[in-house]
Design a protein around this motif. Sequence first.
Motif, PDB file in Angstrom:
ATOM      1  N   LEU A 291      35.830  53.729  66.701  1.00 20.15           N
ATOM      2  CA  LEU A 291      35.779  52.574  65.805  1.00 20.15           C
ATOM      3  C   LEU A 291      34.891  52.917  64.620  1.00 20.15           C
ATOM      4  O   LEU A 291      33.788  53.460  64.790  1.00 20.15           O
ATOM      5  CB  LEU A 291      35.197  51.352  66.520  1.00 20.15           C
ATOM      6  CG  LEU A 291      36.122  50.554  67.455  1.00 20.15           C
ATOM      7  CD1 LEU A 291      36.652  51.395  68.601  1.00 20.15           C
ATOM      8  CD2 LEU A 291      35.374  49.337  67.995  1.00 20.15           C
ATOM      9  N   PHE A 292      35.369  52.622  63.419  1.00 23.70           N
ATOM     10  CA  PHE A 292      34.620  52.851  62.191  1.00 23.70           C
ATOM     11  C   PHE A 292      34.173  51.499  61.637  1.00 23.70           C
ATOM     12  O   PHE A 292      34.939  50.534  61.661  1.00 23.70           O
ATOM     13  CB  PHE A 292      35.479  53.584  61.163  1.00 23.70           C
ATOM     14  CG  PHE A 292      35.921  54.952  61.613  1.00 23.70           C
ATOM     15  CD1 PHE A 292      35.213  56.090  61.259  1.00 23.70           C
ATOM     16  CD2 PHE A 292      37.053  55.098  62.409  1.00 23.70           C
ATOM     17  CE1 PHE A 292      35.617  57.350  61.680  1.00 23.70           C
ATOM     18  CE2 PHE A 292      37.464  56.353  62.840  1.00 23.70           C
ATOM     19  CZ  PHE A 292      36.743  57.474  62.474  1.00 23.70           C
ATOM     20  N   GLY A 293      32.952  51.464  61.106  1.00 23.95           N
ATOM     21  CA  GLY A 293      32.376  50.209  60.643  1.00 23.95           C
ATOM     22  C   GLY A 293      33.176  49.494  59.590  1.00 23.95           C
ATOM     23  O   GLY A 293      33.023  48.283  59.397  1.00 23.95           O
ATOM     24  N   GLU A 294      34.059  50.199  58.899  1.00 25.31           N
ATOM     25  CA  GLU A 294      34.893  49.583  57.861  1.00 25.31           C
ATOM     26  C   GLU A 294      36.022  48.749  58.441  1.00 25.31           C
ATOM     27  O   GLU A 294      36.789  48.142  57.692  1.00 25.31           O
ATOM     28  CB  GLU A 294      35.474  50.664  56.937  1.00 25.31           C
ATOM     29  CG  GLU A 294      34.416  51.384  56.115  1.00 25.31           C
ATOM     30  CD  GLU A 294      35.034  52.294  55.063  1.00 25.31           C
ATOM     31  OE1 GLU A 294      36.242  52.132  54.760  1.00 25.31           O
ATOM     32  OE2 GLU A 294      34.318  53.156  54.532  1.00 25.31           O
ATOM     33  N   GLY A 295      36.167  48.759  59.767  1.00 24.35           N
ATOM     34  CA  GLY A 295      37.220  47.976  60.392  1.00 24.35           C
ATOM     35  C   GLY A 295      38.430  48.786  60.802  1.00 24.35           C
ATOM     36  O   GLY A 295      39.505  48.231  61.041  1.00 24.35           O
ATOM     37  N   LEU A 296      38.249  50.110  60.924  1.00 25.39           N
ATOM     38  CA  LEU A 296      39.351  50.994  61.287  1.00 25.39           C
ATOM     39  C   LEU A 296      39.152  51.573  62.682  1.00 25.39           C
ATOM     40  O   LEU A 296      38.021  51.704  63.162  1.00 25.39           O
ATOM     41  CB  LEU A 296      39.474  52.131  60.277  1.00 25.39           C
ATOM     42  CG  LEU A 296      39.688  51.728  58.813  1.00 25.39           C
ATOM     43  CD1 LEU A 296      39.756  52.976  57.929  1.00 25.39           C
ATOM     44  CD2 LEU A 296      40.941  50.891  58.652  1.00 25.39           C
TER      45      LEU A 296
END
Length: 322
Positions: A291-296
Motif C-alpha cells: 500500500l502506498f500513501g497516495e492511495g495506490l
Amino acid sequence: MNEEQFKRNYKKAVDHMKTNDQMKKRIEQTLNTQRHEQKRQRKPLYIAASVVIAASVGLAAPSIWQQVSGPTAPAKQVTQVTPGASFDPVVIPKTELPDSKNGVKADMLQLVVYQGNVYTQSATSLDGTDALALRGEKLGTTTGGIHELSDKGEYTELASNIGEADIYAVNGYDTNFRIMSYTEIDGQGYAQLFDQSNGITIGSGEDLIGKLYLQGNVASAQWETFASWNNGLQQLQPLAADKSLNSFISALYAAKPIATSPELEERLYGQEDRKIIYLTLEDKTQVQLVLFGEGLVRYGNVPVFFEIEKGAFQVFWNNLGE
C-alpha cells in the motif's frame, strides 16, 4: 568391498549430500526472498520492454533488474480517466522473449516456461507443509538452463532458471494464471508459486486481484511498516480479518488500474510512506500487497497500480497505525 570401492562410494554419497544441501539452500533462499526482499535502492532502474519479463515485472523492484542502457516502455493505458467515468483498461502485453544480441544484461526473476507462456515467481507464498493439499496434476519437470543472456531459442517448454523441479497445477486456480513447483528433500516439501500476469487486460482490480480469491476467503492477516520490511526486521503486527478488511478488499476489486511509468515509479519508490499487508487465505496461501500513501496498491511486480476510492483507502490506512 576393497578400499578403492569404499572411497568411490563414499565420494558419491558426499556429492549427493552436497547436491541436496545446495538445492535445499536455494529453495529456502527463494522462499525467504519472497517473504522479505533485501533492502532496496531508493531509485528504480528500468529496462526495455523487449527484454524477457519486462512486461510482467513492470519495473517495480529496483533490486530485480539492472540494465546498461535502453528506454522504458510501460504497459499501455488508453486514455486518462475522468472522475465518475468507466475505467479505460490497462493492457499488459504478452512477455516478449529476449535476444541476447541486444546486449542487455539483467538479474532475472525466477521463471518457468509453460505452454509457451512465461510464469514468474508469485507474490503469493505457500509453505511446503500446506502444499500437498493444493498440489494438482503434474504438468512436467523443468529443465533449468535459462539465465540473463539466454535468447529465444532457449525458452523451450518447461525451461526455467530454478533448476530441475516438478511442476504441478494448483487446485482451485486456473493453470492459465498459476502453477506450482514442488520438491521434496530429506522428506521435507518445498513449494513455490508462479503466476502468468502478462498478456492480459485489466479493466478494474477484479481482473487481477480477483484471480487470488481474496473476497470472503481471508482466514487471518498481518501488516508491516515500511521500515520493518525494508530492514528485514519482520515486525509483523496483527490485522483483524473483519468488516474493515472486507471493505478494503471490496474497494480493491473495484479499483481503477493505473499503468506503470518511469515517473510514477520514481515518485512512489522514492518515498517511504508504504505499508505491507499479508493475507493468509483459507487454502493457506499468503498474499502480499503493498500500500502506498497516495492511495495506490500493488500486487507483486505486475506493471499496474490500483487506485482505491479515496475514503475507503484512507480509513483502512489509518486503521493500520504507524
